[in-house]
Design a protein around this motif. Structure first.
Motif, PDB file in Angstrom:
ATOM      1  N   ASP A 144      38.019  73.619  45.868  1.00 30.24           N
ATOM      2  CA  ASP A 144      38.866  74.805  45.743  1.00 30.24           C
ATOM      3  C   ASP A 144      39.526  75.187  47.065  1.00 30.24           C
ATOM      4  O   ASP A 144      40.532  75.885  47.072  1.00 30.24           O
ATOM      5  CB  ASP A 144      38.052  75.996  45.224  1.00 30.24           C
ATOM      6  N   GLY A 145      38.973  74.764  48.170  1.00 32.51           N
ATOM      7  CA  GLY A 145      39.549  75.138  49.455  1.00 32.51           C
ATOM      8  C   GLY A 145      40.275  74.013  50.155  1.00 32.51           C
ATOM      9  O   GLY A 145      40.638  74.147  51.329  1.00 32.51           O
ATOM     10  N   ASN A 146      40.505  72.903  49.463  1.00 33.48           N
ATOM     11  CA  ASN A 146      41.107  71.739  50.110  1.00 33.48           C
ATOM     12  C   ASN A 146      42.128  71.081  49.189  1.00 33.48           C
ATOM     13  O   ASN A 146      42.197  71.380  47.991  1.00 33.48           O
ATOM     14  CB  ASN A 146      40.015  70.718  50.479  1.00 33.48           C
ATOM     15  N   ASP A 147      42.915  70.202  49.774  1.00 34.20           N
ATOM     16  CA  ASP A 147      43.834  69.383  48.986  1.00 34.20           C
ATOM     17  C   ASP A 147      42.995  68.564  47.998  1.00 34.20           C
ATOM     18  O   ASP A 147      42.166  67.743  48.394  1.00 34.20           O
ATOM     19  CB  ASP A 147      44.612  68.457  49.926  1.00 34.20           C
ATOM     20  N   ARG A 148      43.199  68.787  46.700  1.00 33.81           N
ATOM     21  CA  ARG A 148      42.332  68.136  45.710  1.00 33.81           C
ATOM     22  C   ARG A 148      42.550  66.628  45.674  1.00 33.81           C
ATOM     23  O   ARG A 148      41.657  65.883  45.256  1.00 33.81           O
ATOM     24  CB  ARG A 148      42.566  68.750  44.336  1.00 33.81           C
ATOM     25  N   ARG A 149      43.708  66.163  46.094  1.00 32.73           N
ATOM     26  CA  ARG A 149      43.913  64.716  46.154  1.00 32.73           C
ATOM     27  C   ARG A 149      42.970  64.096  47.183  1.00 32.73           C
ATOM     28  O   ARG A 149      42.383  63.034  46.939  1.00 32.73           O
ATOM     29  CB  ARG A 149      45.358  64.407  46.497  1.00 32.73           C
ATOM     30  N   ARG A 150      42.802  64.771  48.320  1.00 33.76           N
ATOM     31  CA  ARG A 150      41.855  64.262  49.320  1.00 33.76           C
ATOM     32  C   ARG A 150      40.424  64.394  48.816  1.00 33.76           C
ATOM     33  O   ARG A 150      39.583  63.532  49.093  1.00 33.76           O
ATOM     34  CB  ARG A 150      42.047  65.020  50.632  1.00 33.76           C
ATOM     35  N   THR A 151      40.156  65.483  48.092  1.00 36.09           N
ATOM     36  CA  THR A 151      38.820  65.630  47.508  1.00 36.09           C
ATOM     37  C   THR A 151      38.542  64.514  46.525  1.00 36.09           C
ATOM     38  O   THR A 151      37.455  63.916  46.514  1.00 36.09           O
ATOM     39  CB  THR A 151      38.685  66.990  46.809  1.00 36.09           C
ATOM     40  N   LEU A 152      39.516  64.205  45.655  1.00 39.58           N
ATOM     41  CA  LEU A 152      39.345  63.093  44.715  1.00 39.58           C
ATOM     42  C   LEU A 152      39.146  61.775  45.454  1.00 39.58           C
ATOM     43  O   LEU A 152      38.324  60.948  45.042  1.00 39.58           O
ATOM     44  CB  LEU A 152      40.562  62.998  43.800  1.00 39.58           C
ATOM     45  N   MET A 153      39.892  61.589  46.533  1.00 41.29           N
ATOM     46  CA  MET A 153      39.743  60.370  47.329  1.00 41.29           C
ATOM     47  C   MET A 153      38.312  60.232  47.838  1.00 41.29           C
ATOM     48  O   MET A 153      37.683  59.170  47.710  1.00 41.29           O
ATOM     49  CB  MET A 153      40.724  60.404  48.492  1.00 41.29           C
ATOM     50  N   VAL A 154      37.759  61.320  48.398  1.00 39.45           N
ATOM     51  CA  VAL A 154      36.413  61.278  48.967  1.00 39.45           C
ATOM     52  C   VAL A 154      35.358  61.144  47.874  1.00 39.45           C
ATOM     53  O   VAL A 154      34.435  60.320  47.976  1.00 39.45           O
ATOM     54  CB  VAL A 154      36.165  62.546  49.812  1.00 39.45           C
ATOM     55  N   VAL A 155      35.476  61.946  46.800  1.00 36.69           N
ATOM     56  CA  VAL A 155      34.469  61.906  45.735  1.00 36.69           C
ATOM     57  C   VAL A 155      34.492  60.564  45.021  1.00 36.69           C
ATOM     58  O   VAL A 155      33.432  60.020  44.660  1.00 36.69           O
ATOM     59  CB  VAL A 155      34.696  63.077  44.748  1.00 36.69           C
ATOM     60  N   ALA A 156      35.667  59.993  44.815  1.00 35.16           N
ATOM     61  CA  ALA A 156      35.747  58.663  44.201  1.00 35.16           C
ATOM     62  C   ALA A 156      35.091  57.611  45.091  1.00 35.16           C
ATOM     63  O   ALA A 156      34.394  56.709  44.603  1.00 35.16           O
ATOM     64  CB  ALA A 156      37.202  58.297  43.919  1.00 35.16           C
ATOM     65  N   LEU A 157      35.310  57.719  46.399  1.00 40.15           N
ATOM     66  CA  LEU A 157      34.670  56.783  47.325  1.00 40.15           C
ATOM     67  C   LEU A 157      33.150  56.944  47.290  1.00 40.15           C
ATOM     68  O   LEU A 157      32.405  55.946  47.287  1.00 40.15           O
ATOM     69  CB  LEU A 157      35.201  57.012  48.737  1.00 40.15           C
ATOM     70  N   LEU A 158      32.673  58.190  47.250  1.00 35.93           N
ATOM     71  CA  LEU A 158      31.227  58.427  47.150  1.00 35.93           C
ATOM     72  C   LEU A 158      30.665  57.890  45.836  1.00 35.93           C
ATOM     73  O   LEU A 158      29.540  57.386  45.788  1.00 35.93           O
ATOM     74  CB  LEU A 158      30.936  59.926  47.275  1.00 35.93           C
TER      75      LEU A 158
END
Length: 418
Positions: A258-272
């Motif tokens: 909610d506090g970040n660019d969700r595309r970057r969040t998706l990038m990180v969570v997908a990598l995890l």
């Protein structure tokens, strides 16, 4: 809040009973199919056919509900699921089971639509978000508990099928007896699929790729554990640990998004998620490493679709949220229908290691695509930032509750560039 939950308790208890039966059946069938000698490719087709049924039910269910009314439709869909459960014991044949999975998938999503549209109507606009959260807790809790019912008897017998059918039948009792007034069936709001992709391409890509991964998980996760040499009890614990991971970690991951660019969040969570899938591959049949890897995998993998939903909502006006979410649900459902077929064929060709490798491939591709889109342009939010709402695959009926939650929490509109 408590008076509202008390008022809708019949619907929530019906949900729990339904998902105890359906959650048990979904894992039981792949274990029984493996026992009967069905190949991994066939088991994958069975999983795909269930999600094909989901897509058919999403498209056809609302019309049937408008024709029958909510209570009669619930009884109709309950009967269809019950008959499909018991018919698996009558015709132990791959083709018959694939057809039965289509019927069950369509009927189950019809039941979801009935319950979720009813909940949305009686929750009240101010409390729909919290009611949706309670509903998701009931949903995930029942799915996790259903896996432990596998310890009652061997999948090779008939008792677990009877228990599954009994829970589905019991689900009709509180819903049929409720004094709540059924909602007035309404026509759904739609958004063109192409328009949804143009609005938020990363959200659509995440919806499809997470569907490809999670459809394979729901359809083949238990049989993958069996192919490692573990028994049905370990397979049940694996499914439970993965679901509990999804319950535990969706909220903190969503709060971060909610506090970040969700595309970057998706990038990180997908990598995890890819790393967690690698941990599954390394853990093998060792019990505690497997349970730990399953918990981690569920925590990150279950977050991908709701982050995609929040990212889509970031780019929609309030009156577009319901239609946009329905379109994204179709993209996700299409991925879930294809994923088990691909993963099952890969397992049949390359062995059980193909399933975690399938998870890794889908999520690494998502991470790379999300990163590429962050390099192309800034992420400009349309009205106001969305809020993350934990969820699993659901029906368009739940989207009304979620869209009301988004509208209720929307601050004064302002552009945001990240």
């Amino acid at each position: 809040m408590f008076p509202v939950v008390a008022r809708i308790f019949a619907l929530l208890s019906g949900t729990v009973l339904l998902l105890l039966g359906v959650g048990l059946l979904n894992t039981l069938l792949v274990l029984r199919g493996a026992h009967e000698g069905f190949s991994d490719g066939v088991l994958g087709l069975m999983g795909s056919s269930y999600f094909v049924g989901f897509l058919l039910g999403t498209l056809l269910g609302p019309g049937l509900i408008r024709r029958m009314g909510h209570i009669r439709a619930f009884a109709f869909f309950t009967a269809a699921v019950t008959v499909s459960v018991l018919a698996h014991l009558i015709w132990i044949d791959p083709i018959a089971w694939i057809v039965l999975r289509v019927i069950a998938g369509a009927a189950v999503v019809g039941l979801y639509i009935v319950i979720e549209s009813w909940l949305s109507t009686h929750a009240g606009a101010a409390l729909r978000g919290r009611v949706f959260a309670v509903y998701m807790v009931c949903n995930l809790g029942a799915l996790a508990a259903a896996q432990q019912l596998l310890a009652i008897d061997s999948p090779a017998g008939y008792l677990l099928f009877a228990i599954s059918a009994a829970f589905v039948c019991l689900a009709a009792m509180p819903v049929s007896a409720t004094r709540l007034t059924p909602p007035t069936p309404a026509d759904g709001t739609r958004m063109a699929l192409r328009g949804c992709f143009r609005t938020a391409p990363v959200a659509v890509l995440a919806g499809v790729l997470s569907g490809l991964a999670m459809g394979a998980f729901w359809s083949l996760g238990a049989v993958w554990v069996g192919r490692l040499g573990a028994d049905a009890t370990v397979a049940a614990d694996f499914m439970t640990a993965t679901i509990l991971g999804g319950v535990a970690l969706q909220w903190p991951i969503g709060h971060f998004s909610d506090g970040n660019d969700r595309r970057r969040t998706l990038m990180v969570v997908a990598l995890l998620t890819a790393l967690a899938a690698l941990a599954l591959l390394v853990a093998g049949a060792r019990y505690w490493p497997l349970m730990g890897a399953a918990f981690a995998f569920g925590g990150v993998a279950f977050s991908l679709y709701p982050i995609a939903v929040a990212h889509l909502v970031d780019h929609l006006h309030t009156d577009e949220i319901l239609g946009g979410n329905a379109a994204l649900l179709l993209f996700h459902g299409a991925g879930a229908a294809i994923g088990p077929m691909l993963a099952g064929a890969a397992m049949a060709r390359f062995g059980p290691a193909a399933l975690p490798l399938h998870f890794m491939l889908m999520t690494l591709l998502l991470s790379a695509l999300a990163f590429w889109h962050t390099r192309r342009r800034d992420d400009v939010i349309v009205d106001a930032p969305a809020i993350f709402v934990p969820m699993v695959r659901t029906s368009p009926g739940a989207m009304d509750m979620m869209s009301a939650e988004q509208a209720a929490h929307a601050p004064t509109p302002h552009p945001h560039t990240s």
